[in-house]
Write an enzyme that holds these catalytic residues in place. Structure first.
Site, PDB file in Angstrom:
ATOM      1  N   TYR A 179       0.734  -1.231  -0.156  1.00 57.46           N
ATOM      2  CA  TYR A 179      -0.026   0.003  -0.084  1.00 57.46           C
ATOM      3  C   TYR A 179       0.953   1.336  -0.122  1.00 57.46           C
ATOM      4  CZ  TYR A 179      -3.461  -3.548   0.800  1.00 57.46           C
ATOM      5  OH  TYR A 179      -4.351  -4.718   0.727  1.00 57.46           O
ATOM      6  N   ARG A 226       3.770  -0.905  10.922  1.00 55.43           N
ATOM      7  CA  ARG A 226       3.766  -2.156   9.922  1.00 55.43           C
ATOM      8  C   ARG A 226       4.657  -2.162   8.869  1.00 55.43           C
ATOM      9  NH1 ARG A 226      -0.626  -6.828   8.720  1.00 55.43           N
ATOM     10  NH2 ARG A 226       0.301  -8.683   9.647  1.00 55.43           N
ATOM     11  N   GLY A 316      -3.999 -13.610  13.495  1.00 52.03           N
ATOM     12  CA  GLY A 316      -4.972 -13.203  12.409  1.00 52.03           C
ATOM     13  C   GLY A 316      -6.246 -13.987  12.391  1.00 52.03           C
TER      14      GLY A 316
END
Length: 347
Positions: A179, A226, A316
């Site tokens: 991203y 992150r 997760g």
């Protein structure tokens, strides 16, 4: 024995965790059509509040950050109020929660924000289509101008302030997984020839500007990050990227973040240009609190923490399947196995 997982951990003088198990950020696409968190989301997170820390699903900082349907935002008063329902519910159950701040960069899509430019470091697109909306194919992004970047930095800082207003205990900047922030850190996606590209120092400039602006706004003790030195998503591998992270990691260490969180789907993978696993590479080059992630079981995570490979573990998909994951691990109860069908509702 899994005693390491249940030791308390002080992130800093401001924040302490009851255990070392984090709920990893998990994109659920369940906000309403105005990207406002719902009561169902509040209940979903509250059921998982026994985690030492919840990191929210990725939350967009402004309209053109959106690349998936119904992902929540943190840029309107209604969205802030919706998140307040979530954070209050988590806190009432004894938990702590950080907001993950997100701009999807070149995998954003104009469909979601009424047209206009998709922004990225360079005008280099990716092949494919938007998950869950396969009729939308990706477009070639616009290379951001200096003015664009200055505004983006401000918007990350404002989103962080909005997160604190919404009751979050802190934020994690999403600088991983292909991203926007991550796109500056890789040669495949950053082909700039100005002061934001072409060398490790220049490629790290925008990510560090974002980090510094967020720290200035809410404090380093409430700021996490992150990163993805390898196992790229939506970009090609380039061995030169190691030098970028060789430069970036000591810079981050100086900033006294709440934590650094690895972004990888399977930490058993090894990469020649990193001399092995991503987590081992980061641990060797970063001395502060590190969050591991990537297909760990409770036992393998416990062992990795015991071996000082990282300090905290983010879990997760098992948290999707098991709202009471922490209690089950503590008692040794069997876990429900994750299945993709679980993504259709918040349980």
């Amino acid at each position: 024995m899994i005693d390491n997982l249940f030791q308390p951990y002080a992130l800093n003088d401001s924040l302490s965790l009851n255990n070392r198990i984090l709920m990893a950020p998990l994109t659920r696409c369940m906000a309403d059509d105005e990207l406002v968190p719902t009561q169902a989301m509040a209940e979903y997170y509250a059921r998982r509040a026994e985690a030492g820390l919840i990191i929210s699903e990725a939350t967009i900082i402004r309209p053109d950050a959106q690349g998936y349907p119904n992902t929540p935002g943190l840029f309107t008063q209604a969205q802030i109020a919706g998140w307040r329902l979530v954070t209050d519910a988590v806190h009432q159950n004894g938990g702590k929660i950080f907001a993950q701040l997100w701009h999807t960069g070149r995998v954003a899509h104009p469909h979601f924000f009424g047209g206009g430019d998709v922004l990225a470091p360079s005008a280099v697109g990716v092949e494919g289509s938007v998950p869950r909306m396969r009729e939308l194919t990706y477009v070639t992004p616009k290379a951001v101008t200096h003015e664009d970047m200055a505004q983006l930095v401000q918007d990350y800082a404002q989103a962080a302030a909005n997160a604190i207003d919404a009751g979050f205990d802190g934020v994690e900047i999403h600088g991983a997984n292909g991203y926007l922030v991550d796109e500056f850190l890789h040669y495949d996606s950053n082909r700039r020839e100005d002061e934001y590209g072409g060398s490790p120092e220049k490629m790290a400039r925008f990510p560090l500007e974002v980090v510094d602006a967020v720290i200035a706004r809410i404090g380093g003790d409430r700021t996490g990050l992150r990163i993805s030195p390898a196992a790229y998503f939506n970009m090609a591998t380039d061995g030169r990227d190691r030098a970028v992270f060789d430069y970036l990691l000591p810079q981050l260490e100086q900033r006294q973040l709440a934590f650094l969180h690895i972004g990888i789907f399977d930490d058993s993978m090894e990469f020649a240009y990193l001399d092995g696993r991503v987590s081992d590479y980061v641990r060797a080059n970063y001395g502060n609190t590190l969050v591991g992630v990537g297909s760990y079981t409770a036992q393998s995570a416990n062992d990795a923490i015991g071996a000082d490979r990282f300090d905290l573990i983010a879990i997760g998909r098992p948290f999707i399947a098991n709202p009471d994951y922490v209690a089950k691990v503590r008692s040794g109860a069997d876990l429900v196995e994750y299945a993709d069908s679980m993504l259709t509702s918040l349980v």
